[in-house]
Write a protein that holds these residues in place. Structure first.
Motif, PDB file in Angstrom:
ATOM      1  N   LYS A   1       9.546   2.010  -5.045  1.00 52.33           N
ATOM      2  CA  LYS A   1       9.258   3.167  -4.365  1.00 52.33           C
ATOM      3  C   LYS A   1       8.305   3.761  -5.219  1.00 52.33           C
ATOM      4  N   ALA A   2       7.113   3.829  -5.049  1.00 48.16           N
ATOM      5  CA  ALA A   2       6.676   3.945  -6.123  1.00 48.16           C
ATOM      6  C   ALA A   2       6.064   6.282  -6.156  1.00 48.16           C
ATOM      7  N   LEU A   3       5.833   6.295  -5.309  1.00 47.40           N
ATOM      8  CA  LEU A   3       5.386   7.769  -4.289  1.00 47.40           C
ATOM      9  C   LEU A   3       6.436   8.038  -3.660  1.00 47.40           C
ATOM     10  N   ASP A   4       7.143   9.366  -4.227  1.00 41.33           N
ATOM     11  CA  ASP A   4       7.725   9.912  -2.818  1.00 41.33           C
ATOM     12  C   ASP A   4       7.480  11.485  -2.868  1.00 41.33           C
ATOM     13  N   GLY A   5       6.725  11.334  -1.746  1.00 41.27           N
ATOM     14  CA  GLY A   5       6.985  12.490  -1.586  1.00 41.27           C
ATOM     15  C   GLY A   5       5.491  13.217  -1.732  1.00 41.27           C
ATOM     16  N   VAL A   6       4.336  13.493  -2.563  1.00 43.88           N
ATOM     17  CA  VAL A   6       3.567  13.642  -2.955  1.00 43.88           C
ATOM     18  C   VAL A   6       2.787  14.315  -1.858  1.00 43.88           C
ATOM     19  N   SER A   7       2.180  15.310  -2.685  1.00 42.75           N
ATOM     20  CA  SER A   7       1.264  16.764  -1.992  1.00 42.75           C
ATOM     21  C   SER A   7       0.306  17.021  -3.431  1.00 42.75           C
ATOM     22  N   PHE A   8      -0.671  17.611  -2.803  1.00 36.58           N
ATOM     23  CA  PHE A   8      -1.737  18.295  -3.405  1.00 36.58           C
ATOM     24  C   PHE A   8      -2.620  18.495  -3.245  1.00 36.58           C
ATOM     25  N   THR A   9      -3.802  18.896  -2.690  1.00 41.13           N
ATOM     26  CA  THR A   9      -5.300  19.388  -2.874  1.00 41.13           C
ATOM     27  C   THR A   9      -6.453  19.586  -4.452  1.00 41.13           C
ATOM     28  N   ILE A  10      -7.144  18.926  -4.271  1.00 42.84           N
ATOM     29  CA  ILE A  10      -8.077  18.500  -5.625  1.00 42.84           C
ATOM     30  C   ILE A  10      -9.285  18.565  -4.538  1.00 42.84           C
TER      31      ILE A  10
ATOM     32  N   TYR B   1       5.072   5.601  -0.742  1.00 43.21           N
ATOM     33  CA  TYR B   1       4.672   4.032  -0.747  1.00 43.21           C
ATOM     34  C   TYR B   1       5.765   3.870  -1.540  1.00 43.21           C
ATOM     35  N   THR B   2       5.895   2.896  -1.178  1.00 44.80           N
ATOM     36  CA  THR B   2       7.394   1.263  -1.560  1.00 44.80           C
ATOM     37  C   THR B   2       6.266   0.223  -1.991  1.00 44.80           C
ATOM     38  N   TYR B   3       6.000   0.018  -2.249  1.00 46.62           N
ATOM     39  CA  TYR B   3       5.811  -2.080  -3.023  1.00 46.62           C
ATOM     40  C   TYR B   3       7.352  -2.443  -2.150  1.00 46.62           C
ATOM     41  N   PRO B   4       6.489  -4.262  -2.099  1.00 43.26           N
ATOM     42  CA  PRO B   4       7.419  -5.006  -0.727  1.00 43.26           C
ATOM     43  C   PRO B   4       8.462  -5.751  -1.637  1.00 43.26           C
ATOM     44  N   SER B   5       8.855  -5.641  -3.190  1.00 47.30           N
ATOM     45  CA  SER B   5       9.742  -6.135  -3.818  1.00 47.30           C
ATOM     46  C   SER B   5      10.816  -4.234  -3.274  1.00 47.30           C
TER      47      SER B   5
END
Length: 237
Positions: free
Chosen positions: A20-29, A13-17
């Motif tokens: 880049k806030a999230l870069d390839g995040v994977s996990f399961t809860i 996820y990258t903000y309009p500005s």
């Protein structure tokens, strides 16, 4: 169909500005897990939480709540399953009375009046605030506001509870009360926090974030006692 687990698959996820806030995040809860999310400010914790119930949508990758992928088409279903408590309770309290605030979610779910009243009573009892039902949220202490904000989510009977800094700026008594609420929640919990002592008590598993990535995922004590890992993430000097 289960709504009780959270799964992120290579989420970016990258903000309009351009940040880049999230870069390839994977996990399961899994269903029933209580998981802490830790990391420095700016590591991506709050963004991750916002993606769990569709307040943000990923640029790439997929977020699933149970069998349901989070998308514009599934937002209503997802938000019935995922209850989110924001860091600032004033973001969730906007009705004339506490009772009105706690009833707001069930009313918008289209529930009958008897069921709405049951849920309001149950949620306020769960957080120890039933006596505040007729009070204005503006008249409450910080701890009372936090507890009522939790009640507004519990009244929707979520399968997954997501919280951002639930014990921040609370006195010892109010903090203890919130911790007890979290320990008694019987479904899936994901909580972003800087309160290390709280997660030791509440969350057997911890996710550690750095620069928009998950850099540690495991038993809470093992993560917190890994000095190299914690230092690399900036969590200790």
């Amino acid at each position: 169909m289960s709504h009780h687990y959270i799964k992120f698959t290579d989420v970016c996820y990258t903000y309009p500005s351009g940040y880049k806030a999230l870069d390839g995040v994977s996990f399961t809860i899994q269903h029933g897990e209580k998981v802490a999310l830790i990391g420095l400010n700016g590591a991506g914790k709050s963004t991750l939480l916002l993606l769990t119930n569709g307040l943000l949508l990923p640029d790439s990758g997929e977020v699933n709540i149970g069998d349901v992928p989070v998308s514009k088409k599934t937002l209503k279903l997802v938000r019935q399953s995922v209850g989110m408590v924001f860091q600032n309770p004033d973001d969730q309290l906007f009705m004339p009375t506490v009772g009105d605030d706690v009833a707001f979610g069930p009313i918008n779910m289209g529930l009958p009046e008897q069921e709405i009243n049951r849920r309001v009573d149950s949620a306020l009892m769960a957080v120890g605030c039933h006596d505040l039902c007729g009070r204005s949220p503006m008249q409450l202490s910080g701890g009372q506001k936090r507890s009522v904000a939790i009640a507004t989510v519990l009244s929707m009977e979520p399968s997954v509870l997501v919280m951002d800094e639930p014990t921040s700026n609370l006195d010892l008594r109010a903090r203890r009360h919130v911790i007890d609420i979290l320990k008694e929640f019987n479904h899936t919990l994901l909580v972003a926090t800087h309160d290390i002592e709280m997660i030791k008590e509440v969350c057997p598993r911890t996710l550690l974030m750095k620069d928009g990535r998950i850099v540690g995922d495991g038993n809470t004590d093992e993560i917190l006692n890994d000095r190299y890992l914690m230092a690399d993430a900036g969590m200790i000097g």
